[in-house]
Enzyme design. Structure first.
Site, PDB file in Angstrom:
ATOM      1  N   ASP A  60     -36.957  -3.604  37.881  1.00 47.40           N
ATOM      2  CA  ASP A  60     -35.731  -3.288  37.155  1.00 47.40           C
ATOM      3  C   ASP A  60     -35.269  -1.876  37.511  1.00 47.40           C
ATOM      4  O   ASP A  60     -35.771  -0.892  36.977  1.00 47.40           O
ATOM      5  CB  ASP A  60     -35.970  -3.415  35.646  1.00 47.40           C
ATOM      6  CG  ASP A  60     -34.678  -3.272  34.843  1.00 47.40           C
ATOM      7  OD1 ASP A  60     -33.664  -2.827  35.414  1.00 47.40           O
ATOM      8  OD2 ASP A  60     -34.696  -3.604  33.643  1.00 47.40           O
TER       9      ASP A  60
ATOM     10  N   HIS B  52     -32.298   4.365  33.384  1.00 51.01           N
ATOM     11  CA  HIS B  52     -33.680   4.773  33.165  1.00 51.01           C
ATOM     12  C   HIS B  52     -34.171   5.822  34.169  1.00 51.01           C
ATOM     13  O   HIS B  52     -35.333   6.228  34.104  1.00 51.01           O
ATOM     14  CB  HIS B  52     -34.596   3.546  33.213  1.00 51.01           C
ATOM     15  CG  HIS B  52     -34.171   2.459  32.268  1.00 51.01           C
ATOM     16  ND1 HIS B  52     -34.170   2.624  30.912  1.00 51.01           N
ATOM     17  CD2 HIS B  52     -33.703   1.203  32.497  1.00 51.01           C
ATOM     18  CE1 HIS B  52     -33.742   1.516  30.329  1.00 51.01           C
ATOM     19  NE2 HIS B  52     -33.442   0.647  31.276  1.00 51.01           N
TER      20      HIS B  52
END
Length: 279
Positions: free
Chosen positions: A179, A184
């Site tokens: 991912d 992030h």
């Protein structure tokens, strides 16, 4: 885009997921495993042992195209809940076919929630079943049912707890498992979307919680954990402590995960084979 019950039954393209020892070790590092206490998860000479939530990496590849398949346009989407049921343990290497299908659509009024049911299979049959809930912000009001309410967390003191630390590089490690969402890793992207800074992937936080359950009431044996579920309540900050509180009733476990007083994972449930009731 108009969400409605008509999308229930929509199948996403089946994917094939292959992995080896390096992948499961990298995943274990990504969800906080550290030597020497969790050496079995990190040393190929010892297997390595595989965390059951590694199955969610395989499932992620099957559900990642939800926006495109349902033509969600620019509506913001957030992962709101996740469950995993293991039919058989995951080995340190292998290959699975993973298929996900829209199994429900709910209308909360302002927002919509799409549930995907995923299934990972090999030559011997089903290995795992998942249910992933994605909230489509601002897409509610189409007249659908509201969906099931979250089960409240216990209002008594926990039977036990597990304390961990989210390191500054935690999200950077976890994203190597697949991912690569820029929220992030890049602070500028995170601020663009209204966050103060980058934060941990929700499924990474769930991996931390699964380790907490395994290490406290599962005797350190990853295969003892046969199912786990939670709701994602708040983002988890990097470079900060994390605490998972656990309640036991026979082999059934309830948990929640917090940073300080902020609940990050709520309505957590798990089944751990051979767990005796606390007290």
């Amino acid at each position: 885009m108009g969400l409605s019950d008509s999308v229930v039954g929509t199948a996403l393209e089946s994917t094939t997921f292959q992995w080896d020892q390096t992948d499961v070790i990298l995943y274990a590092l990504g969800v906080g495993a550290r030597p020497p206490t969790e050496l079995a998860l990190l040393n190929e000479a010892l297997g390595p042992a595989v965390l059951p939530t590694f199955a969610l990496i395989a499932n992620w590849w099957a559900v990642k195209d939800l926006r495109t398949v349902l033509d969600l346009g620019t509506f913001p989407i957030v992962h709101s809940a996740q469950s995993l049921e293991l039919h058989r343990p995951i080995g340190p290497r292998g290959e699975l076919s993973v298929q996900a299908t829209v199994s429900a659509v709910w209308d909360t009024g302002k927002h919509a929630v799409v549930e995907l049911t995923g299934r990972g299979t090999d030559a011997d049959g089903t290995v795992f079943v998942t249910r992933s809930q994605t909230m489509v912000l601002g897409a509610g009001g189409f007249g659908g049912t509201r969906g099931p309410a979250a089960e409240p967390d216990p209002d008594v003191a926990p039977d036990t707890f597990f304390e961990d630390v989210i390191r500054p590089e935690q999200a950077a490690i976890y994203r190597l498992s697949g991912d690569r969402n820029q929220l992030h890793i890049d602070p500028e992207v995170a601020r663009k979307y209204g966050f103060d800074d980058v934060f941990l992937h929700g499924l990474c936080t769930l991996g931390f919680a699964a380790r907490a359950v395994i290490n406290t009431v599962g005797g350190g044996d990853p295969q003892a954990l046969t199912s786990v579920s939670c709701r994602f309540a708040k983002p988890v900050k990097l470079d900060a402590p994390l605490r998972t509180e656990i309640w036991q009733t026979g082999d059934s476990v309830r948990f929640r995960t917090l940073q300080g007083d902020v609940v990050a994972l709520s309505s957590g449930t798990a089944v751990v084979a051979g767990v005796a009731a606390a007290g």
